[in-house]
Design a protein around this motif. Structure first.
Motif, PDB file in Angstrom:
ATOM      1  N   LEU A   1       0.816  -1.215   0.000  1.00  0.00           N
ATOM      2  CA  LEU A   1       0.000   0.000   0.000  1.00  0.00           C
ATOM      3  C   LEU A   1       0.850   1.266   0.000  1.00  0.00           C
ATOM      4  O   LEU A   1       0.379   2.354   0.346  1.00  0.00           O
ATOM      5  CB  LEU A   1      -0.952   0.033   1.202  1.00  0.00           C
ATOM      6  N   GLY A   2       2.129   1.149  -0.395  1.00  0.00           N
ATOM      7  CA  GLY A   2       2.999   2.316  -0.455  1.00  0.00           C
ATOM      8  C   GLY A   2       3.411   2.866   0.886  1.00  0.00           C
ATOM      9  O   GLY A   2       3.771   4.046   0.994  1.00  0.00           O
ATOM     10  N   MET A   3       3.404   2.036   1.911  1.00  0.00           N
ATOM     11  CA  MET A   3       3.742   2.482   3.254  1.00  0.00           C
ATOM     12  C   MET A   3       5.256   2.436   3.465  1.00  0.00           C
ATOM     13  O   MET A   3       6.008   1.805   2.728  1.00  0.00           O
ATOM     14  CB  MET A   3       3.059   1.589   4.290  1.00  0.00           C
ATOM     15  N   PHE A   4       5.706   3.112   4.521  1.00  0.00           N
ATOM     16  CA  PHE A   4       7.095   3.052   4.969  1.00  0.00           C
ATOM     17  C   PHE A   4       7.094   3.167   6.487  1.00  0.00           C
ATOM     18  O   PHE A   4       6.081   3.552   7.105  1.00  0.00           O
ATOM     19  CB  PHE A   4       7.937   4.183   4.354  1.00  0.00           C
ATOM     20  N   GLY A   5       8.202   2.836   7.133  1.00  0.00           N
ATOM     21  CA  GLY A   5       8.232   2.910   8.592  1.00  0.00           C
ATOM     22  C   GLY A   5       9.540   2.439   9.169  1.00  0.00           C
ATOM     23  O   GLY A   5      10.548   2.330   8.465  1.00  0.00           O
ATOM     24  N   GLY A   6       9.520   2.186  10.475  1.00  0.00           N
ATOM     25  CA  GLY A   6      10.728   1.745  11.159  1.00  0.00           C
ATOM     26  C   GLY A   6      10.425   1.384  12.598  1.00  0.00           C
ATOM     27  O   GLY A   6       9.382   1.771  13.149  1.00  0.00           O
ATOM     28  N   VAL A   7      11.330   0.637  13.224  1.00  0.00           N
ATOM     29  CA  VAL A   7      11.216   0.266  14.635  1.00  0.00           C
ATOM     30  C   VAL A   7      12.579   0.444  15.290  1.00  0.00           C
ATOM     31  O   VAL A   7      13.628   0.309  14.631  1.00  0.00           O
ATOM     32  CB  VAL A   7      10.723  -1.182  14.826  1.00  0.00           C
ATOM     33  N   ILE A   8      12.580   0.771  16.583  1.00  0.00           N
ATOM     34  CA  ILE A   8      13.818   0.855  17.358  1.00  0.00           C
ATOM     35  C   ILE A   8      13.608   0.133  18.686  1.00  0.00           C
ATOM     36  O   ILE A   8      12.518   0.141  19.252  1.00  0.00           O
ATOM     37  CB  ILE A   8      14.257   2.316  17.601  1.00  0.00           C
ATOM     38  N   TYR A   9      14.665  -0.503  19.161  1.00  0.00           N
ATOM     39  CA  TYR A   9      14.619  -1.184  20.460  1.00  0.00           C
ATOM     40  C   TYR A   9      16.028  -1.156  21.032  1.00  0.00           C
ATOM     41  O   TYR A   9      16.972  -1.631  20.391  1.00  0.00           O
ATOM     42  CB  TYR A   9      14.145  -2.622  20.312  1.00  0.00           C
ATOM     43  N   GLY A  10      16.193  -0.571  22.213  1.00  0.00           N
ATOM     44  CA  GLY A  10      17.526  -0.506  22.814  1.00  0.00           C
ATOM     45  C   GLY A  10      17.568   0.514  23.929  1.00  0.00           C
ATOM     46  O   GLY A  10      16.621   0.636  24.719  1.00  0.00           O
ATOM     47  N   LYS A  11      18.659   1.276  23.981  1.00  0.00           N
ATOM     48  CA  LYS A  11      18.879   2.211  25.079  1.00  0.00           C
ATOM     49  C   LYS A  11      19.197   3.603  24.547  1.00  0.00           C
ATOM     50  O   LYS A  11      19.936   3.759  23.570  1.00  0.00           O
ATOM     51  CB  LYS A  11      20.027   1.726  25.968  1.00  0.00           C
TER      52      LYS A  11
ATOM     53  N   VAL B   1       0.811  10.615   0.120  1.00  0.00           N
ATOM     54  CA  VAL B   1      -0.221  10.693  -0.900  1.00  0.00           C
ATOM     55  C   VAL B   1      -0.132  12.073  -1.540  1.00  0.00           C
ATOM     56  O   VAL B   1      -0.481  13.081  -0.909  1.00  0.00           O
ATOM     57  CB  VAL B   1      -1.625  10.463  -0.310  1.00  0.00           C
ATOM     58  N   GLY B   2       0.354  12.138  -2.761  1.00  0.00           N
ATOM     59  CA  GLY B   2       0.513  13.422  -3.423  1.00  0.00           C
ATOM     60  C   GLY B   2       1.482  14.321  -2.678  1.00  0.00           C
ATOM     61  O   GLY B   2       2.636  13.958  -2.430  1.00  0.00           O
ATOM     62  N   ASN B   3       1.015  15.496  -2.277  1.00  0.00           N
ATOM     63  CA  ASN B   3       1.859  16.449  -1.559  1.00  0.00           C
ATOM     64  C   ASN B   3       1.775  16.303  -0.045  1.00  0.00           C
ATOM     65  O   ASN B   3       2.356  17.107   0.684  1.00  0.00           O
ATOM     66  CB  ASN B   3       1.455  17.883  -1.932  1.00  0.00           C
ATOM     67  N   LEU B   4       1.044  15.293   0.433  1.00  0.00           N
ATOM     68  CA  LEU B   4       0.836  15.105   1.863  1.00  0.00           C
ATOM     69  C   LEU B   4       1.545  13.841   2.339  1.00  0.00           C
ATOM     70  O   LEU B   4       1.390  12.774   1.750  1.00  0.00           O
ATOM     71  CB  LEU B   4      -0.661  15.004   2.177  1.00  0.00           C
ATOM     72  N   GLU B   5       2.316  13.992   3.416  1.00  0.00           N
ATOM     73  CA  GLU B   5       2.962  12.842   4.053  1.00  0.00           C
ATOM     74  C   GLU B   5       2.512  12.780   5.500  1.00  0.00           C
ATOM     75  O   GLU B   5       2.598  13.770   6.229  1.00  0.00           O
ATOM     76  CB  GLU B   5       4.484  12.953   3.973  1.00  0.00           C
TER      77      GLU B   5
ATOM     78  N   ASN C   1       1.962  12.875  12.826  1.00  0.00           N
ATOM     79  CA  ASN C   1       2.751  13.961  12.256  1.00  0.00           C
ATOM     80  C   ASN C   1       2.414  14.088  10.773  1.00  0.00           C
ATOM     81  O   ASN C   1       2.221  13.075  10.084  1.00  0.00           O
ATOM     82  CB  ASN C   1       4.247  13.671  12.431  1.00  0.00           C
ATOM     83  N   TRP C   2       2.321  15.323  10.270  1.00  0.00           N
ATOM     84  CA  TRP C   2       2.016  15.498   8.861  1.00  0.00           C
ATOM     85  C   TRP C   2       2.826  16.650   8.277  1.00  0.00           C
ATOM     86  O   TRP C   2       3.252  17.562   8.984  1.00  0.00           O
ATOM     87  CB  TRP C   2       0.524  15.759   8.658  1.00  0.00           C
ATOM     88  N   PHE C   3       3.039  16.575   6.972  1.00  0.00           N
ATOM     89  CA  PHE C   3       3.725  17.636   6.234  1.00  0.00           C
ATOM     90  C   PHE C   3       3.095  17.744   4.855  1.00  0.00           C
ATOM     91  O   PHE C   3       2.997  16.762   4.119  1.00  0.00           O
ATOM     92  CB  PHE C   3       5.216  17.342   6.097  1.00  0.00           C
ATOM     93  N   TRP C   4       2.644  18.955   4.512  1.00  0.00           N
ATOM     94  CA  TRP C   4       2.024  19.219   3.220  1.00  0.00           C
ATOM     95  C   TRP C   4       2.703  20.422   2.584  1.00  0.00           C
ATOM     96  O   TRP C   4       2.992  21.413   3.254  1.00  0.00           O
ATOM     97  CB  TRP C   4       0.530  19.502   3.401  1.00  0.00           C
TER      98      TRP C   4
END
Length: 532
Positions: A221-231, A255-259, A287-290
């Motif tokens: 579905l065009g997604m992106f992401g990440g995970v962190i685990y530690g200190k 999506v277009g000009n919106l993230e 969080n969003w940015f347009w």
């Protein structure tokens, strides 16, 4: 005397030999000789030497450092001191080593040496950031980049996991270890003229993290992401073997000009040596940015919880309007952070929440020094434009005025107020010489020191704390208000076939018990803090 130095040289020689042998094996395989494949595809060794010198002379004697540190003995600086080296956590000589065992895997490490200029290299040497490993993996469901091992630099959003960047207007006057050095001397000044800030390296704006970092792209579905685990920096305090950790992640889509991204960071620590009384806090945000047609609109909204306290809310908004609409570019900002919002890893200061260790006392367990989950509150802080604190709401305005190709003006202003009356203390920092003054205390970070017992040392900086007295200090419902103006002027000309730059930066801040449209320049203010 030079035993460890010889060991380091031997390791470097061994690495160089291994690299040469790998190259030779590759050549032998060309002519048909059956040999073992080369272990490394590529090896890089680079480094830097960092020189820091400071001369200090105090005409009225030394600064009182920390009387409690030596059981009442007078611990003071010497009236005159010449210091070579940072005398902090940063070595003079650093060698960075990285290699690629394969096209999709790599490792990195470093060797550091800190010499006291007496010929003894045993004073401090070893690893600085540890041994880091990297790998990338492509699958039918997405791609992953993984980092594990030593200390990495990472960032998500201002409320979750990010260091303060601000407008970086003071960057010209600092000489920090993260400042890049370019081959052309004038680059630093031309960048500051054009952008109002110098270029920084990858650590700028990021937090230090040790553990697992996995970032994903091209997900379904065009997604992106990440995970962190530690200190992070505060997990574990002085006892790093405690089961303290930080975990979180993000998931986004453009999506277009919106993230848009959903983000979360959570920390678990303990306030007792038996690890039975947890200190948990976390914050989850959207969080969003347009951006379109030179306009941009960004924001973040989140909910936070500390221990079993009520949930607090946080919001930040920023709108940029291009000069084709308003004749000059305008940036409008707003933020509001509840006094119940806390996160050690965000961009905002803690001014409201004090660590409660009464549970450990009631349980008759040992309270571990340094194992607290929170940074100590700073009191009601006078901060620069762009810096946020909890228990605060603020409006900010910024604009650039370009008179011509040679002359530029930058103006910023902020209006802030407390949400709830709390501390009777006011704090303010040192915009110009905070780094130098923090070096008076060298290796430790005392509180309530200096001639009046008001200075508090933090990493590469210092702030001063003063207490309100009189009727205002006795009013439990009194709210404090803050104003700041930052003015910048930049002028460039060419003379004798060289570029000449003239810069001015001024900050005018006040704290008072009433709302004001601009900085209060009269005695009605509690504190007026001017920096030029």
């Amino acid at each position: 005397m030079f035993k460890r130095n010889k060991i380091i040289l031997f390791i470097a020689a061994l690495i160089a030999f291994g690299y040469s042998e790998a190259q030779l094996l590759e050549k032998d395989s060309v002519v048909g000789i059956q040999v073992k494949p080369a272990g490394l595809k590529k090896l890089n060794v680079s480094g830097s030497y960092r020189f820091y010198a400071q001369h200090r002379q105090m005409r009225d004697g030394g600064y009182l450092l920390n009387p409690a540190r030596f059981a009442g003995q007078m611990d003071t600086t010497t009236p005159r001191s010449i210091l070579i080296g940072d005398a902090s956590q940063l070595p003079e000589l650093t060698l960075n080593i990285n290699g690629n065992p394969s096209k999709r895997t790599s490792f990195g490490t470093d060797l550091v040496v800190w010499n006291q200029n007496n010929g003894n290299f045993d004073y401090y040497n070893g690893l600085q950031l540890g041994i880091n490993m990297y790998g990338s993996f492509d699958t039918d469901y997405g791609n992953a980049n993984v980092r594990v091992g030593g200390i990495h630099w990472y960032q998500m959003t201002p409320f979750t996991f990010k260091a303060f960047e601000g407008y970086n207007r003071y960057s010209l006057f600092e000489r920090n270890p993260w400042d890049p050095v370019t081959k052309t001397m004038g680059t630093r000044y031309s960048d500051y003229f054009e952008r109002g800030a110098i270029t920084q390296d990858q650590r700028w704006g990021s937090q230090a993290f040790q553990g697992l970092i996995a970032e994903f792209s091209e997900l379904p579905l065009g997604m992106f992401g990440g995970v962190i685990y530690g200190k992070t920096q505060l997990n574990g305090g002085f006892e790093s073997n405690y089961p303290d950790y930080t975990f979180g992640g993000r998931l986004g889509k453009k999506v277009g000009n919106l993230e848009v991204t959903l983000n979360s960071i959570n920390s678990r620590a303990f306030e007792d040596s038996l690890a039975t009384l947890p200190i948990n806090y976390g914050i989850t945000t959207a969080n969003w940015f347009w951006s379109a047609h030179e306009f941009s609109f960004q924001g973040e909204f989140g909910l936070s919880r500390y221990k079993d306290n009520p949930i607090g809310e946080a919001v930040r908004l920023k709108l940029y309007v291009p000069k084709k609409i308003t004749k000059v570019p305008v940036e409008l900002g707003f933020y509001r952070i509840s006094p119940r919002v806390y996160n050690n890893n965000g961009q905002f200061f803690n001014t409201a929440i004090t660590e409660d260790q009464s549970a450990a006392v009631k349980a008759q367990t040992t309270v571990t020094a340094g194992a607290q989950g929170l940074l100590r509150p700073t009191g009601a802080s006078m901060v620069g434009i762009g810096q946020m604190t909890n228990n605060r709401q603020a409006f900010t305005f910024n604009t650039d005025i370009q008179v011509n190709d040679r002359l530029l003006f930058v103006l910023g202003s902020s209006i802030e107020k407390e949400l709830e009356s709390g501390s009777s203390f006011l704090t303010y920092g040192y915009g110009i010489n905070g780094l130098q003054m923090s070096r008076y205390w060298r290796w430790f970070f005392p509180t309530d020191v200096g001639p009046y017992g008001r200075k508090n040392v933090i990493f590469r900086g210092m702030y001063e704390k003063v207490e309100l007295r009189g009727a205002d200090s006795e009013d439990p419902d009194l709210l404090k208000y803050f104003n700041t103006i930052e003015a910048q002027a930049k002028y460039r000309l060419t003379m004798f076939n060289r570029d000449w730059y003239f810069f001015y930066l001024g900050s005018y801040a006040s704290a008072q018990n009433f709302m004001a449209p601009i900085t209060v320049f009269s005695e009605k203010a509690y504190i007026r803090n001017y920096t030029h």
